[in-house]
Write an enzyme that holds these catalytic residues in place. Structure first.
Site, PDB file in Angstrom:
ATOM      1  CB  THR A 179      -0.949   0.004   1.203  1.00  0.00           C
ATOM      2  OG1 THR A 179      -1.634  -1.251   1.282  1.00  0.00           O
ATOM      3  CG2 THR A 179      -1.966   1.115   1.092  1.00  0.00           C
ATOM      4  CG  ASP A 180       3.715   2.631   3.136  1.00  0.00           C
ATOM      5  OD1 ASP A 180       2.796   3.451   3.292  1.00  0.00           O
ATOM      6  OD2 ASP A 180       4.411   2.208   4.078  1.00  0.00           O
ATOM      7  CG  LEU A 181       6.204  -0.422  -2.001  1.00  0.00           C
ATOM      8  CD1 LEU A 181       6.533  -1.870  -2.351  1.00  0.00           C
ATOM      9  CD2 LEU A 181       7.446   0.440  -2.098  1.00  0.00           C
TER      10      LEU A 181
END
Length: 407
Positions: A179-181
């Protein structure tokens, strides 16, 4: 070689992963990215080890591998953002930049005079990108957001992992902070779009990126399956909700992935397996029928695959044009001949480790290629350089700022 973003300067106030991933993309494309870090401490991920980069003698440096993965191509400047002098310095730097990236809690930077409205008054064409867990508005806007939590809240863990009725069943996060990426990737696209708009109109804007929004968006077909059926998808392990067979199978000596995207590929698969009857069977003739009868079909296919080795299956299926492949560990990945031929792993000079091995940008542009021109910086490595070059500070002025605890 010219770079796509060689004319762009970015003030990166973000840390950890989503914001730095966006900034690294921009740096790979040629932007001058100035990474602002806390004096003495720096980005949290500098301490997220082991493992750490090693020097020529095999000793650990202070640079965690995690930090190295997301900060290539940047210049590190240390500034005490809590001090009045540091805030003034950052406003001055923002005035010399095209883009500001930040991932502070909603409203946090307003107290420092570093919020979008304040900086827009100083530089109307500024592109300002905020990355938070839940966005700038809504009932959860005040909450901190972390990738793991968002994978759970955003539904990804409800569809990741083995089926609940099988051994090992239960919710499972992805193996990387996906999700961060993905938020970093969406933020990159949004920044580039905003810069294009600015170049046409002279107008800057505020980009509001939320991890939860991204996680819901990247549910893709699974989110669409729910919206168009009213039935929440469930965990299916390595099986596919809409295609059969599209999963892993155990061979005589390991596992393979078989991904039959159409009926022709399925027919070739069972023909290679000497089971043409599984193509002739009316229950399995089309993909919708195979999805309906997967509980009958998959055990039959599993028995077929178990009779041969992984190498035999891959050789025979590739020859027949059936998409398939091994399940590699990460060591296998970097030894793969295709990965090597594409030059994915790169070696860079590093001020403390001597050399570090990183993964290059996957973006390949023919006219403006990406360039890994600078290794992930040491904490504060470029403070004096940036203040002299961008703000015209003298050595005496920099020394005074340092003595005053601003740097």
């Amino acid at each position: 070689m010219p770079t796509a973003l060689g004319h762009i300067r970015v003030l990166d106030l973000s840390r950890v992963l989503a914001g730095p991933w966006c900034a690294q993309n921009l740096a790979d494309l040629g932007a001058d990215v100035i990474k602002i870090e806390r004096p003495l401490v720096g980005d949290d991920t500098r301490a997220w080890g082991p493992p750490y980069a090693r020097d020529a003698d095999g000793n650990n440096t202070s640079e965690a591998a995690y930090y190295l993965s997301a900060n290539r191509g940047k210049r590190s400047v240390t500034v005490d953002i809590a001090s009045a002098g540091g805030q003034a310095l950052l406003r001055e730097l923002a005035g010399q930049c095209d883009v500001v990236l930040e991932n502070f809690k909603v409203g946090h930077l307003k107290r420092y005079g570093l919020d979008y409205e304040t900086l827009r008054a100083l530089k109307p064409d500024l592109v300002y990108c905020s990355v938070t867990g839940f966005g700038q508005d809504g009932p959860y806007a005040h909450r901190p957001g972390y990738d793991f939590l968002i994978q759970g809240m955003g539904g990804l863990m409800s569809i990741t992992g083995e089926r609940d009725d099988l051994p090992g069943g239960g919710p499972q996060k992805a193996g990387v902070a996906i999700t961060d990426l993905m938020t970093g990737m969406y933020a990159t696209v949004a920044v580039l779009a905003a810069l294009t708009h600015r170049d046409r109109t002279g107008e800057g804007q505020h980009i509001d990126m939320a991890l939860l929004d991204v996680q819901v968006a990247m549910l893709a077909n699974m989110g669409s399956n729910y919206l168009n059926s009213g039935m929440p998808p469930k965990r299916m392990g390595n099986a596919h909700a809409n295609i059969v067979p599209y999963q892993t199978f155990a061979c005589a000596d390991g596992h393979i992935i078989v991904a039959t995207g159409n009926d022709s590929q399925y027919q070739k698969f069972v023909e290679v397996g000497a089971r043409p009857d599984l193509a002739a069977d009316p229950r399995f003739a089309t993909n919708p029928l195979r999805v309906r009868h997967r509980d009958i079909l998959v055990p039959l296919l599993a028995g077929m695959v178990a009779t041969r080795t992984r190498a035999e299956w891959i050789d025979q299926l590739e020859a027949a044009g059936v998409p398939c492949g091994p399940i590699n560990d990460i060591g296998d990945v970097f030894e793969n001949p295709q990965v090597k031929a594409r030059g994915v792993a790169i070696e860079m000079d590093h001020p403390s480790a001597g050399k570090v091995t990183l993964v290059r940008s996957p973006m390949k542009l023919s006219a403006t290629p990406t360039a890994a021109h600078r290794a992930p910086p040491l904490l504060g490595q470029h403070t004096d350089e940036v203040l002299r070059e961008v703000l015209g500070r003298s050595d005496a002025e920099i020394a005074q700022l340092r003595a005053g605890g601003v740097l």
